[in-house]
Design a protein around this motif. Structure first.
Motif, PDB file in Angstrom:
ATOM      1  N   VAL A 143      77.510  44.620 -26.456  1.00  0.00           N
ATOM      2  CA  VAL A 143      77.183  44.909 -25.702  1.00  0.00           C
ATOM      3  C   VAL A 143      77.436  43.300 -24.476  1.00  0.00           C
ATOM      4  O   VAL A 143      77.079  41.816 -25.193  1.00  0.00           O
ATOM      5  CB  VAL A 143      75.522  44.605 -25.396  1.00  0.00           C
ATOM      6  N   ILE A 144      77.905  43.210 -23.107  1.00  0.00           N
ATOM      7  CA  ILE A 144      77.985  42.649 -22.511  1.00  0.00           C
ATOM      8  C   ILE A 144      76.815  42.213 -21.474  1.00  0.00           C
ATOM      9  O   ILE A 144      76.694  43.578 -20.932  1.00  0.00           O
ATOM     10  CB  ILE A 144      79.315  42.918 -22.023  1.00  0.00           C
ATOM     11  N   VAL A 145      75.950  41.028 -22.427  1.00  0.00           N
ATOM     12  CA  VAL A 145      74.634  41.227 -20.910  1.00  0.00           C
ATOM     13  C   VAL A 145      75.267  39.974 -19.614  1.00  0.00           C
ATOM     14  O   VAL A 145      76.261  38.264 -20.150  1.00  0.00           O
ATOM     15  CB  VAL A 145      73.555  40.106 -21.685  1.00  0.00           C
ATOM     16  N   ASP A 146      75.504  40.021 -18.986  1.00  0.00           N
ATOM     17  CA  ASP A 146      75.619  39.513 -17.513  1.00  0.00           C
ATOM     18  C   ASP A 146      74.662  38.115 -17.736  1.00  0.00           C
ATOM     19  O   ASP A 146      73.630  38.016 -17.413  1.00  0.00           O
ATOM     20  CB  ASP A 146      75.556  40.092 -15.806  1.00  0.00           C
ATOM     21  N   ALA A 147      75.498  36.623 -17.591  1.00  0.00           N
ATOM     22  CA  ALA A 147      74.557  35.755 -17.671  1.00  0.00           C
ATOM     23  C   ALA A 147      73.018  35.679 -16.145  1.00  0.00           C
ATOM     24  O   ALA A 147      72.458  35.357 -16.279  1.00  0.00           O
ATOM     25  CB  ALA A 147      75.265  34.412 -17.280  1.00  0.00           C
ATOM     26  N   ALA A 148      73.998  35.820 -15.014  1.00  0.00           N
ATOM     27  CA  ALA A 148      72.808  36.257 -13.817  1.00  0.00           C
ATOM     28  C   ALA A 148      71.164  36.817 -14.308  1.00  0.00           C
ATOM     29  O   ALA A 148      70.598  36.866 -13.830  1.00  0.00           O
ATOM     30  CB  ALA A 148      73.491  36.481 -12.618  1.00  0.00           C
ATOM     31  N   ALA A 149      71.446  37.935 -15.171  1.00  0.00           N
ATOM     32  CA  ALA A 149      70.512  38.750 -15.546  1.00  0.00           C
ATOM     33  C   ALA A 149      69.670  38.387 -16.645  1.00  0.00           C
ATOM     34  O   ALA A 149      68.463  39.059 -16.569  1.00  0.00           O
ATOM     35  CB  ALA A 149      71.110  39.884 -15.925  1.00  0.00           C
ATOM     36  N   VAL A 150      69.791  37.070 -17.291  1.00  0.00           N
ATOM     37  CA  VAL A 150      69.219  36.471 -18.487  1.00  0.00           C
ATOM     38  C   VAL A 150      67.793  35.485 -17.287  1.00  0.00           C
ATOM     39  O   VAL A 150      68.331  35.078 -16.310  1.00  0.00           O
ATOM     40  CB  VAL A 150      70.609  35.600 -18.921  1.00  0.00           C
ATOM     41  N   GLU A 151      66.634  35.850 -18.329  1.00  0.00           N
ATOM     42  CA  GLU A 151      65.394  35.457 -17.338  1.00  0.00           C
ATOM     43  C   GLU A 151      65.634  33.902 -18.553  1.00  0.00           C
ATOM     44  O   GLU A 151      65.266  32.550 -17.248  1.00  0.00           O
ATOM     45  CB  GLU A 151      64.279  36.063 -16.864  1.00  0.00           C
ATOM     46  N   ARG A 152      65.857  33.820 -19.082  1.00  0.00           N
ATOM     47  CA  ARG A 152      65.314  32.986 -20.801  1.00  0.00           C
ATOM     48  C   ARG A 152      65.925  33.139 -21.410  1.00  0.00           C
ATOM     49  O   ARG A 152      66.661  33.914 -21.671  1.00  0.00           O
ATOM     50  CB  ARG A 152      64.268  32.282 -20.397  1.00  0.00           C
ATOM     51  N   ILE A 153      66.221  32.019 -22.344  1.00  0.00           N
ATOM     52  CA  ILE A 153      66.946  31.452 -23.617  1.00  0.00           C
ATOM     53  C   ILE A 153      66.093  30.486 -24.189  1.00  0.00           C
ATOM     54  O   ILE A 153      65.529  29.635 -24.443  1.00  0.00           O
ATOM     55  CB  ILE A 153      68.389  31.090 -22.913  1.00  0.00           C
TER      56      ILE A 153
END
Length: 242
Positions: A143-153
């Motif tokens: 899966v490709i996850v867009d960095a702009a969609a990531v709320e927290r890590i």
């Protein structure tokens, strides 16, 4: 790539530092020395970017060895010592940090972050290319996850967990490496174990110990360590008022 040397008269101590440095892909160990006299000559010749120096050694001690190097070519230094009584002279020599033996992994990582920051100021660098997406495994799928969609890590040992759109994804990379690849205008590390996207922060509440509690727009509460508060508050101010 940061070129690193180690100066310590104890072979086991040098081995312990080498093992910790091996976890960092952006570091290259270029030399190690067991005494101050040999180190003074060797460092002047190879001119590493950063040196880990044991303060107490037979003969020329670590501080005298550093003082003997020309100021213009003296490498960044992180001191290794069993006592903190050398702190004043250490900072006179512009040492970045000093680590009490036995060296703690988290303290060493913090010291290395200071060294990276100092190096970025000393050497001209090409404009950074920030991570725009993550490639993660989800069962049998990639899966490709867009960095702009990531709320927290959040840190998960040597891995990290991405939180995006109510889903979680495991990334095979430690949090400290991800923090260096994310755009600081959009993401900030708020704790040793967490990174947040700035535009999801709804509230910041100061605590009595100079830490803070963050409330995200989805209601998630995160503790922000005082270590990261200056950079976080500045980034939030710039994000809110560009």
């Amino acid at each position: 790539m940061m070129r690193v040397a180690i100066v310590d008269d104890e072979p086991l101590a040098r081995l312990a530092v080498k093992a910790r440095l091996a976890r960092h892909a952006d570091l290259e160990l270029v030399a190690e020395y067991g005494d101050g006299d040999t180190a003074a000559a060797g460092l002047a010749a190879i001119r590493p970017d950063l040196v880990f120096v044991d303060v107490e050694m037979p003969g020329k001690n670590g501080l005298d060895m550093l003082a003997a190097l020309p100021r213009a070519t003296r490498p960044l230094a992180i001191l290794l010592t069993a006592h903190d009584t050398f702190a004043v002279r250490a900072f006179d020599l512009a040492a970045l940090d000093y680590l009490l033996k036995p060296v703690d992994d988290d303290r060493l990582d913090d010291a290395l972050d200071r060294a990276r920051t100092a190096m970025s100021r000393l050497r001209p660098a090409a404009p950074p290319t920030w991570t725009r997406s993550f490639t993660v495994r989800a069962g049998t799928r990639t899966v490709i996850v867009d960095a702009a969609a990531v709320e927290r890590i959040e840190a998960d040992g040597d891995y990290a967990t991405l939180h995006a759109g109510g889903k979680t994804y495991l990334v095979r990379e430690p949090l400290q490496e991800l923090a260096r690849r994310l755009d600081p205008a959009r993401f900030q590390r708020v704790h040793r174990s967490s990174i947040v996207r700035l535009d999801v922060v709804a509230e910041l509440r100061a605590l009595t110990n100079r830490d803070a509690m963050l409330r995200l727009r989805d209601g998630t509460l995160l503790r922000a360590s005082r270590t990261y508060m200056p950079a976080l508050t500045q980034a939030l101010a710039l994000h809110t008022h560009p």
